[in-house]
Scaffold this motif. Sequence first.
Motif, short mmCIF file in Angstrom:
data_model
loop_
_atom_site.label_atom_id
_atom_site.label_comp_id
_atom_site.label_asym_id
_atom_site.label_seq_id
_atom_site.Cartn_x
_atom_site.Cartn_y
_atom_site.Cartn_z
N GLY A 249 0.80 -1.22 0.00
CA GLY A 249 0.00 0.00 0.00
C GLY A 249 0.83 1.26 0.00
N VAL A 250 1.97 1.25 0.70
CA VAL A 250 2.83 2.44 0.76
C VAL A 250 3.34 2.83 -0.63
N PRO A 251 3.96 1.92 -1.40
CA PRO A 251 4.39 2.32 -2.76
C PRO A 251 3.22 2.67 -3.68
N VAL A 252 2.05 2.07 -3.46
CA VAL A 252 0.88 2.43 -4.26
C VAL A 252 0.49 3.89 -4.00
N ILE A 253 0.51 4.28 -2.73
CA ILE A 253 0.18 5.67 -2.39
C ILE A 253 1.22 6.62 -2.96
N ILE A 254 2.51 6.25 -2.88
CA ILE A 254 3.57 7.10 -3.45
C ILE A 254 3.38 7.22 -4.96
N ASP A 258 2.72 10.63 -7.16
CA ASP A 258 3.48 11.05 -8.34
C ASP A 258 2.57 11.29 -9.54
N LEU A 259 1.56 10.47 -9.69
CA LEU A 259 0.62 10.66 -10.81
C LEU A 259 -0.13 11.98 -10.68
N LEU A 269 -1.60 14.50 -15.70
CA LEU A 269 -2.90 13.85 -15.83
C LEU A 269 -4.01 14.81 -15.42
N SER A 270 -5.10 14.75 -16.14
CA SER A 270 -6.27 15.52 -15.72
C SER A 270 -6.89 14.85 -14.49
N ILE A 271 -7.72 15.59 -13.79
CA ILE A 271 -8.35 15.03 -12.59
C ILE A 271 -9.19 13.80 -12.94
N PRO A 272 -9.98 13.81 -14.02
CA PRO A 272 -10.71 12.57 -14.37
C PRO A 272 -9.78 11.39 -14.67
N GLU A 273 -8.64 11.65 -15.34
CA GLU A 273 -7.70 10.57 -15.60
C GLU A 273 -7.09 10.03 -14.31
N HIS A 277 -7.21 6.16 -12.39
CA HIS A 277 -6.11 5.42 -11.76
C HIS A 277 -6.46 5.10 -10.30
N LEU A 278 -6.98 6.09 -9.59
CA LEU A 278 -7.33 5.87 -8.19
C LEU A 278 -8.42 4.81 -8.06
N GLY A 279 -9.45 4.90 -8.90
CA GLY A 279 -10.54 3.93 -8.84
C GLY A 279 -10.09 2.52 -9.18
N ALA A 280 -9.18 2.40 -10.17
CA ALA A 280 -8.69 1.07 -10.55
C ALA A 280 -7.93 0.44 -9.38
N ARG A 281 -7.12 1.21 -8.68
CA ARG A 281 -6.36 0.67 -7.56
C ARG A 281 -7.26 0.35 -6.37
N ILE A 282 -8.29 1.14 -6.16
CA ILE A 282 -9.24 0.82 -5.09
C ILE A 282 -9.93 -0.50 -5.38
#
Length: 770
Positions: A249-254, A258-259, A269-273, A277-282
């Motif tokens: 989880g720590v490297p995922v948050i890092i 960065d994204l 990246l735009s906010i929707p993009e 990424h955030l939704g895919a990882r969740i």
Amino acid sequence: MSSPNGLRQRGGGKRGATDIDSTKAQDAASNAVNQFKGNAQETVQREWDYKLALVVITILAFVTRFWGISHPNQVVFDEVHFGKFASYYLQRTYFFDVHPPFGKLLFAFAGWLVGYDGSFLFENIGDSYITNKVPYVAYRSMPAMMGSLTVSAVFWIMWESGYSLPACIVASSIVLFDNAHIGQTRLILLDATLVLFMALSVLCYIRFYKLRHAPFGRKWWKWLLLTGICMSCVISTKYVGAFTFFSIGVPVIIDLWDLLDINRKQGALSIPEFGKHLGARIIGFIVVPFLMYLFWFQVHFTILSRSGPGDDFMTPEFQATLSDNIMTQQAVGIDYFDNIAMKHKETKVYLHSHVDKYPLRYEDGRISSQGQQVTGYPHNDTNNLWQIVPSKEVEGLGHPVKNGDVVRFRHLVTDSWLLTHDVASPYYPTNQEFTTVGAEDANGNRFNDTLFEIRIENGKSNQQFKTMASHFKLVHWPTKVAMWTHTTPLPDWGYKQAEINGNKNIVQSSNIWYVEEIPGLPADSPRLKKEERKVQSMPFLKKYFELQRAMFFHNNALTSSHPYSSFPIQWPFLLRGVSFWTENETRQQIYFLGNPIGWWIASSILAVFSGIILADQVSIRRGVDALDKRARSRLYNSTGFFFLTWAAHYIPFFIMGRQLFLHHYLPAHLASALVAGALIEFIFNIEPSEAATFPKEGGKVITKGPRSRPIRERIAGQSLLATWAASGVVIAALVWGFWFFAPLTYGTPGLTVPEVQSRKWLNYDLHFAK
């Protein structure tokens, strides 16, 4: 259109400028093709080197894990637990354990594959598998296979991370030739499942991270979901799998941070993009693992449909969902003026009283009421009987007691009445003392002190109060404290019986009691007539949350001492092990112990890594940039990730209050092996940056220019040779350590007294040393 020949003729027989340029281009293209072919051949050769090494290491892993797996043919150490759980699954009998079900289900699956019926319950260490006709080799083969694949996973992690072949071999050899990993994965234990899926989680995340520049593709999604699935398998085996979630989880948050950077090199990246990424990882790292975690509990509940030894840990509502449940079959409605025996759910002591009084003063100087003692007694006795009396007058008999009723209790033998009052209990100054008083006081000015409310757990309004089926809290009506007990015995004046007191925290789960029986009930009583009861249903999530609460409570309650328990500070240095099994006649023993050489090397390199990071940071602060940019990036990102994984699987044990053993360090040890392999390559391949700056006197700096290619190639060759030499030394030491302690790992052959004594390096409490 002119031909190449025409161009040459216009040159008067000489090569013109265009002709020369064309020839140079052809030569350059030819050189590029040849270089590409050479690189491709080199890459293919390199791939074959790695593949061959992986095959050899995997074969050795299977050999070391499966060799002599049928010995001993007796129950060893915690096989008494996990073998028994597998049998309960095969019998579909409900049991309770503090660990999630996935690892135990795998053992049951192994037994089911070979057609075993689960008739043997693994009651005692040393029981014969042969006599009881248990397919124990099939059971042990499951963790042995997982332990073998763990070695392959370690090699693959290093390979995918881009390390050299020697580094890959060293890291995997530390696990391959480790006696602790071998010993733990040859028996019916959960750690092989835990460690394998922990390693696969790291591997899958590395594969996922390498695809970060090609997001949302098929492979990107595949490795994202596989990472989540593997992490789910870890936490579905043991709750310490949460450490794996943290380390990834720590490297995922890092990475997400960065994204979010608008100045990132690959483009903002735009906010929707970023939201994608955030939704895919969740989804991949939280939702999918949690759903899989729930799935294994659903399988657990579906299989265990019959009443069993785990019933007592669950509520009556849960027990009603099990067929053949004794509680459901024997439950009898309780009426006023019945004589009942009340039993504490957790400690199994009866509510008891006798004529002896509390002492005037306790050991700490506090004064008691000197009233009649009310204690908890573990044995059936007439002093455990209490008559349940209504707080208001009722006519005749046959009035059922119901949930929420305010009642009184008369102790039959001493003809006194139960009460609690604002006097401190013997052991808990904040809790109230329980005692009894005579009828004159109980029916006079102490009447209110004798009033108690019956609160049935999860009970409905006016639900009938029953034996066995009604788990309840007895809450004092005036002061709102709940009757409670604990495991610390009273002093001699209390005959070492349990203290009963009034707990102000009435929501505490340990306040639960139940009525075991109604002695003296006439045999022809209509209440004893049993109606055919159907198995009840209960929502899955309600069963799940009830079981979770019980598992966490009992896991935290594992605080008693054990002769082979150890402290986390001892693990990296392998200060002591655990005795698994002994055979007096042959002087054979299985002693759980790691390869000291491998553990000490890995632990030392962890310290070296910390020192290198500290030195590098201090150097940078002083204006010295002595590391190549790529070397520093790998040191901090790749090796740093391995170090984080080690810390995440080790440091949390320091704040745990439960029993701890050496095997709890195995996931962290695997991570330390990764750090060791990575750092050996770093140390022997290190070279200054191609544009490193070094300060000189007077504040001036000079810049060291890039080395020529022949020099770099020569240094690279020398570094690779040094790496191979260092790796060879380490591997030779590992093999020697493994071979020297192998008799303790495999339990054969038996060792003589001098041979045992020669292996007592530190605090290894080996048997047959005399």
